[in-house]
Design a protein around this motif. Sequence first.
Motif, PDB file in Angstrom:
ATOM      1  N   CYS A  10       0.842  -1.192   0.000  1.00 39.64           N
ATOM      2  CA  CYS A  10       0.000   0.000   0.000  1.00 39.64           C
ATOM      3  C   CYS A  10       0.881   1.247   0.000  1.00 39.64           C
ATOM      4  O   CYS A  10       2.084   1.166   0.233  1.00 39.64           O
ATOM      5  CB  CYS A  10      -0.900   0.032   1.238  1.00 39.64           C
ATOM      6  SG  CYS A  10      -2.185  -1.204   1.233  1.00 39.64           S
ATOM      7  N   ILE A  11       0.252   2.376  -0.237  1.00 42.39           N
ATOM      8  CA  ILE A  11       0.948   3.670  -0.196  1.00 42.39           C
ATOM      9  C   ILE A  11       0.318   4.507   0.919  1.00 42.39           C
ATOM     10  O   ILE A  11      -0.901   4.648   0.987  1.00 42.39           O
ATOM     11  CB  ILE A  11       0.797   4.422  -1.545  1.00 42.39           C
ATOM     12  CG1 ILE A  11       1.332   3.587  -2.700  1.00 42.39           C
ATOM     13  CG2 ILE A  11       1.452   5.799  -1.471  1.00 42.39           C
ATOM     14  CD1 ILE A  11       2.824   3.392  -2.698  1.00 42.39           C
ATOM     15  N   ASP A  12       1.170   5.033   1.796  1.00 40.32           N
ATOM     16  CA  ASP A  12       0.697   5.925   2.852  1.00 40.32           C
ATOM     17  C   ASP A  12       0.278   7.241   2.190  1.00 40.32           C
ATOM     18  O   ASP A  12       1.106   7.924   1.561  1.00 40.32           O
ATOM     19  CB  ASP A  12       1.831   6.162   3.858  1.00 40.32           C
ATOM     20  CG  ASP A  12       1.392   7.004   5.032  1.00 40.32           C
ATOM     21  OD1 ASP A  12       0.589   7.950   4.836  1.00 40.32           O
ATOM     22  OD2 ASP A  12       1.839   6.725   6.151  1.00 40.32           O
ATOM     23  N   GLY A  13      -1.003   7.593   2.302  1.00 38.20           N
ATOM     24  CA  GLY A  13      -1.530   8.780   1.648  1.00 38.20           C
ATOM     25  C   GLY A  13      -0.909  10.072   2.149  1.00 38.20           C
ATOM     26  O   GLY A  13      -0.843  11.069   1.427  1.00 38.20           O
ATOM     27  N   ARG A  14      -0.400  10.119   3.351  1.00 40.51           N
ATOM     28  CA  ARG A  14       0.185  11.336   3.923  1.00 40.51           C
ATOM     29  C   ARG A  14       1.636  11.521   3.480  1.00 40.51           C
ATOM     30  O   ARG A  14       2.042  12.599   3.072  1.00 40.51           O
ATOM     31  CB  ARG A  14       0.092  11.293   5.439  1.00 40.51           C
ATOM     32  CG  ARG A  14       0.500  12.578   6.141  1.00 40.51           C
ATOM     33  CD  ARG A  14       0.301  12.496   7.660  1.00 40.51           C
ATOM     34  NE  ARG A  14       1.015  11.379   8.270  1.00 40.51           N
ATOM     35  CZ  ARG A  14       2.304  11.414   8.624  1.00 40.51           C
ATOM     36  NH1 ARG A  14       3.016  12.496   8.445  1.00 40.51           N
ATOM     37  NH2 ARG A  14       2.878  10.357   9.154  1.00 40.51           N
ATOM     38  N   THR A  15       2.416  10.406   3.550  1.00 39.01           N
ATOM     39  CA  THR A  15       3.854  10.506   3.234  1.00 39.01           C
ATOM     40  C   THR A  15       4.200  10.039   1.825  1.00 39.01           C
ATOM     41  O   THR A  15       5.318  10.231   1.371  1.00 39.01           O
ATOM     42  CB  THR A  15       4.667   9.661   4.227  1.00 39.01           C
ATOM     43  OG1 THR A  15       4.296   8.284   4.038  1.00 39.01           O
ATOM     44  CG2 THR A  15       4.402  10.082   5.659  1.00 39.01           C
ATOM     45  N   ASN A  16       3.247   9.402   1.173  1.00 39.84           N
ATOM     46  CA  ASN A  16       3.470   8.820  -0.157  1.00 39.84           C
ATOM     47  C   ASN A  16       4.496   7.678  -0.135  1.00 39.84           C
ATOM     48  O   ASN A  16       5.049   7.331  -1.163  1.00 39.84           O
ATOM     49  CB  ASN A  16       3.891   9.889  -1.169  1.00 39.84           C
ATOM     50  CG  ASN A  16       3.044   9.834  -2.412  1.00 39.84           C
ATOM     51  OD1 ASN A  16       2.013   9.173  -2.430  1.00 39.84           O
ATOM     52  ND2 ASN A  16       3.475  10.536  -3.446  1.00 39.84           N
ATOM     53  N   GLU A  17       4.773   7.121   1.036  1.00 40.94           N
ATOM     54  CA  GLU A  17       5.723   6.020   1.181  1.00 40.94           C
ATOM     55  C   GLU A  17       4.992   4.678   1.084  1.00 40.94           C
ATOM     56  O   GLU A  17       3.885   4.532   1.611  1.00 40.94           O
ATOM     57  CB  GLU A  17       6.427   6.090   2.547  1.00 40.94           C
ATOM     58  CG  GLU A  17       7.287   7.311   2.741  1.00 40.94           C
ATOM     59  CD  GLU A  17       8.545   7.237   1.883  1.00 40.94           C
ATOM     60  OE1 GLU A  17       9.106   6.135   1.736  1.00 40.94           O
ATOM     61  OE2 GLU A  17       8.932   8.297   1.346  1.00 40.94           O
ATOM     62  N   PRO A  18       5.622   3.699   0.452  1.00 42.56           N
ATOM     63  CA  PRO A  18       5.008   2.366   0.414  1.00 42.56           C
ATOM     64  C   PRO A  18       5.137   1.670   1.769  1.00 42.56           C
ATOM     65  O   PRO A  18       6.081   1.932   2.525  1.00 42.56           O
ATOM     66  CB  PRO A  18       5.812   1.634  -0.653  1.00 42.56           C
ATOM     67  CG  PRO A  18       7.122   2.320  -0.674  1.00 42.56           C
ATOM     68  CD  PRO A  18       6.879   3.753  -0.289  1.00 42.56           C
TER      69      PRO A  18
END
Length: 109
Positions: A10-18
Amino acid sequence: MLNIIEGIQCIDGRTNEPFILRAHLLTWTGDVPALSKSLNLSGHNSYKGCRFCMIKGTCHPSNKHIYYPSSALCNIRNHDDTINMGKLIEEETNKDRKDEVIRETGMIS
Ligand SMILES: [Zn+2]
């Protein structure tokens, strides 16, 4: 297909990190018919219609509804009880006896 052990990317919507998302079902709810279906219970109008305990109802002779005595003390239905009742139903090969076990346990296969 969702793999609970391995998780899904998944991608963290806040940090854009997987990150790997691992989800675990902790609880669910629903109305009595929905819960009966998800727990393989034979329904809230069965002789053993309570998903928490082993209370046994009695059939009213005229309206054929099942009623449960309010003063009854009943054993709690635990996980092992549920597994063992499911096995009884699955292993029974005689249809009449299987139907009787379903009535006695309040479960369907
Ligand atoms: Zn109960």
